[in-house]
Write an enzyme that holds these catalytic residues in place. Structure first.
Site, PDB file in Angstrom:
ATOM      1  N   ARG A   7       0.817  -1.215   0.000  1.00  0.00           N
ATOM      2  CA  ARG A   7       0.000   0.000   0.000  1.00  0.00           C
ATOM      3  C   ARG A   7       0.856   1.273   0.000  1.00  0.00           C
ATOM      4  NH1 ARG A   7      -3.558   2.364   4.326  1.00  0.00           N
ATOM      5  NH2 ARG A   7      -5.241   3.423   3.225  1.00  0.00           N
ATOM      6  N   HIS A  11       0.306   4.220  -2.651  1.00  0.00           N
ATOM      7  CA  HIS A  11      -0.033   5.583  -2.221  1.00  0.00           C
ATOM      8  C   HIS A  11       1.104   6.575  -2.493  1.00  0.00           C
ATOM      9  CE1 HIS A  11      -3.850   5.064   0.385  1.00  0.00           C
ATOM     10  NE2 HIS A  11      -3.792   4.118  -0.540  1.00  0.00           N
ATOM     11  N   ASP A  12       2.310   6.065  -2.660  1.00  0.00           N
ATOM     12  CA  ASP A  12       3.411   6.930  -3.059  1.00  0.00           C
ATOM     13  C   ASP A  12       3.294   7.275  -4.550  1.00  0.00           C
ATOM     14  OD1 ASP A  12       5.901   8.306  -3.091  1.00  0.00           O
ATOM     15  OD2 ASP A  12       6.932   6.491  -3.736  1.00  0.00           O
ATOM     16  N   VAL A  15       0.699   9.928  -5.949  1.00  0.00           N
ATOM     17  CA  VAL A  15       0.898  11.351  -5.649  1.00  0.00           C
ATOM     18  C   VAL A  15       2.202  11.826  -6.293  1.00  0.00           C
ATOM     19  CG1 VAL A  15       0.991  13.096  -3.811  1.00  0.00           C
ATOM     20  CG2 VAL A  15      -0.314  10.985  -3.471  1.00  0.00           C
ATOM     21  N   SER A  21       7.769  10.373  -1.849  1.00  0.00           N
ATOM     22  CA  SER A  21       7.263  11.571  -1.142  1.00  0.00           C
ATOM     23  C   SER A  21       6.426  11.219   0.083  1.00  0.00           C
ATOM     24  CB  SER A  21       6.446  12.452  -2.088  1.00  0.00           C
ATOM     25  OG  SER A  21       5.363  11.728  -2.647  1.00  0.00           O
ATOM     26  N   GLU A  33       2.343  13.953   3.556  1.00  0.00           N
ATOM     27  CA  GLU A  33       1.238  13.224   2.924  1.00  0.00           C
ATOM     28  C   GLU A  33       0.628  12.201   3.886  1.00  0.00           C
ATOM     29  OE1 GLU A  33       2.693  11.527  -0.766  1.00  0.00           O
ATOM     30  OE2 GLU A  33       3.482  13.470  -1.392  1.00  0.00           O
ATOM     31  N   ASN A  39      -4.579   8.515   4.017  1.00  0.00           N
ATOM     32  CA  ASN A  39      -3.403   7.978   4.709  1.00  0.00           C
ATOM     33  C   ASN A  39      -3.465   8.047   6.224  1.00  0.00           C
ATOM     34  OD1 ASN A  39      -2.064   7.394   2.285  1.00  0.00           O
ATOM     35  ND2 ASN A  39      -1.160   9.442   2.151  1.00  0.00           N
ATOM     36  N   PRO A 109      -7.482   7.544  -4.514  1.00  0.00           N
ATOM     37  CA  PRO A 109      -8.863   7.069  -4.646  1.00  0.00           C
ATOM     38  C   PRO A 109      -9.483   6.850  -3.266  1.00  0.00           C
ATOM     39  CG  PRO A 109      -7.299   5.335  -5.235  1.00  0.00           C
ATOM     40  CD  PRO A 109      -6.508   6.583  -5.039  1.00  0.00           C
ATOM     41  N   HIS A 139      -6.181  -5.886  -2.589  1.00  0.00           N
ATOM     42  CA  HIS A 139      -7.010  -6.034  -1.380  1.00  0.00           C
ATOM     43  C   HIS A 139      -7.252  -7.496  -1.029  1.00  0.00           C
ATOM     44  CE1 HIS A 139      -8.919  -1.729  -1.086  1.00  0.00           C
ATOM     45  NE2 HIS A 139      -7.630  -1.750  -0.834  1.00  0.00           N
ATOM     46  N   THR A 140      -6.613  -8.412  -1.744  1.00  0.00           N
ATOM     47  CA  THR A 140      -6.611  -9.808  -1.303  1.00  0.00           C
ATOM     48  C   THR A 140      -5.757  -9.913  -0.031  1.00  0.00           C
ATOM     49  OG1 THR A 140      -6.086 -12.086  -1.890  1.00  0.00           O
ATOM     50  CG2 THR A 140      -4.633 -10.412  -2.788  1.00  0.00           C
ATOM     51  N   THR A 186      -8.889 -14.688   3.618  1.00  0.00           N
ATOM     52  CA  THR A 186      -7.474 -15.067   3.783  1.00  0.00           C
ATOM     53  C   THR A 186      -6.571 -13.834   3.639  1.00  0.00           C
ATOM     54  OG1 THR A 186      -7.482 -15.618   1.412  1.00  0.00           O
ATOM     55  CG2 THR A 186      -7.758 -17.452   2.960  1.00  0.00           C
ATOM     56  N   ASP A 191      -4.213 -14.460  -3.015  1.00  0.00           N
ATOM     57  CA  ASP A 191      -4.999 -15.443  -3.763  1.00  0.00           C
ATOM     58  C   ASP A 191      -6.153 -14.742  -4.479  1.00  0.00           C
ATOM     59  OD1 ASP A 191      -6.832 -14.850  -1.735  1.00  0.00           O
ATOM     60  OD2 ASP A 191      -6.443 -16.688  -0.616  1.00  0.00           O
TER      61      ASP A 191
END
Length: 263
Positions: A7, A11-12, A15, A21, A33, A39, A109, A139-140, A186, A191
């Site tokens: 993540r 997220h880097d 931006v 940053s 940030e 964040n 987002p 997001h798994t 999980t 997966d």
């Protein structure tokens, strides 16, 4: 920490490109940030990045590898360690000397976005719908806070009732903002369970379920839910593409000695 390191890279990159940053702390010149809406109280793993940086610099004998490159490699290695695909990370990014909370607020987002907003958000980064669905598959891994998914589990109509009830047990209407729930069954394994969940209307965030809600991305979600190879292939490809968003190279930026502050 795999989900958190993945993540951080994402997220880097969103931006102003993949320039490290997000790792900078506030100075009199700019606000970090880390305080941006997407964040605050949720990005973590900074001390892990510091440890990696110290070790890499020790082996190299001096600061040779940028904090931005470290994020890119750590994201890839986290995915591999948790059972996901590998890919060749292009290196040579340099670190920014400044950061922008305002920019982070406007470009990251949001968990409440529906499909048109998500498509537009990714398009601005040069990423298409396939990239959107594949990268959302990150997001798994990991968990989300009650504060972020509360609205969906109490108010959404496109949600499996049993699933909503299960989530309400740990996320009351008021209070418990920091209580955590996994994105899929999980959370420590890379997966296709995330996509299988979406097909069953068990997406945790509004922005998750938006990918399978009668729109243009339904077919791809269906494919990934039953075809791990297709997901692996596209995820790796999209991670390379995301890692190449506006990199600082050559004489731009610097190789930071300390990832938390400019030299």
């Amino acid at each position: 920490m795999g989900a958190s390191l993945l993540r951080l890279h994402f997220h880097d990159c969103f931006v102003n490109g993949c320039d490290g940053s997000l790792l900078l702390d506030s100075t009199p010149a700019f606000e970090t940030e880390k305080n941006a809406r997407g964040n605050l109280n949720s990005v973590r793993g900074f001390e892990v990045v510091d440890q990696i940086k110290a070790e890499v610099d020790r082996v190299c004998g001096r600061p040779t590898v940028s904090c931005a490159d470290i994020l890119a490699v750590a994201a890839r290695d986290s995915v591999v360690a948790l059972g996901g695909p590998t890919w060749k990370v292009r290196l040579g990014r340099r670190d920014s000397t400044t950061a922008s909370r305002a920019l982070a607020d406007s470009v990251l987002p949001s968990a409440s976005m529906e499909l048109p907003a998500l498509i537009d958000n990714f398009k601005k980064q040069g990423l298409n719908q396939r990239d959107l669905v594949a990268l959302s598959g990150g997001h798994t891994l990991g968990v989300s806070r009650c504060l972020i998914f509360r609205n969906r589990i109490y108010n959404a109509t496109n949600i499996d009732p049993t699933f909503a009830k299960e989530r309400r047990a740990t996320c009351p209407r008021t209070g418990g903002n920091a209580n955590l729930a996994p994105f899929d069954p999980t959370p420590g394994k890379f997966d296709t369970a995330y996509f299988k969940n979406l097909v069953k209307q068990r997406g945790l965030l509004t922005s998750d379920q938006a990918l399978f809600n009668g729109g243009s991305t339904d077919k791809l979600v269906k494919t990934y839910s039953s075809n791990p190879d297709a997901f692996w292939h596209d995820f790796a490809k999209s991670m390379i593409k995301m890692g190449n968003i506006k990199p600082s190279t050559g004489k731009q930026g610097q190789i930071r000695v300390n990832c938390r502050k400019a030299n």
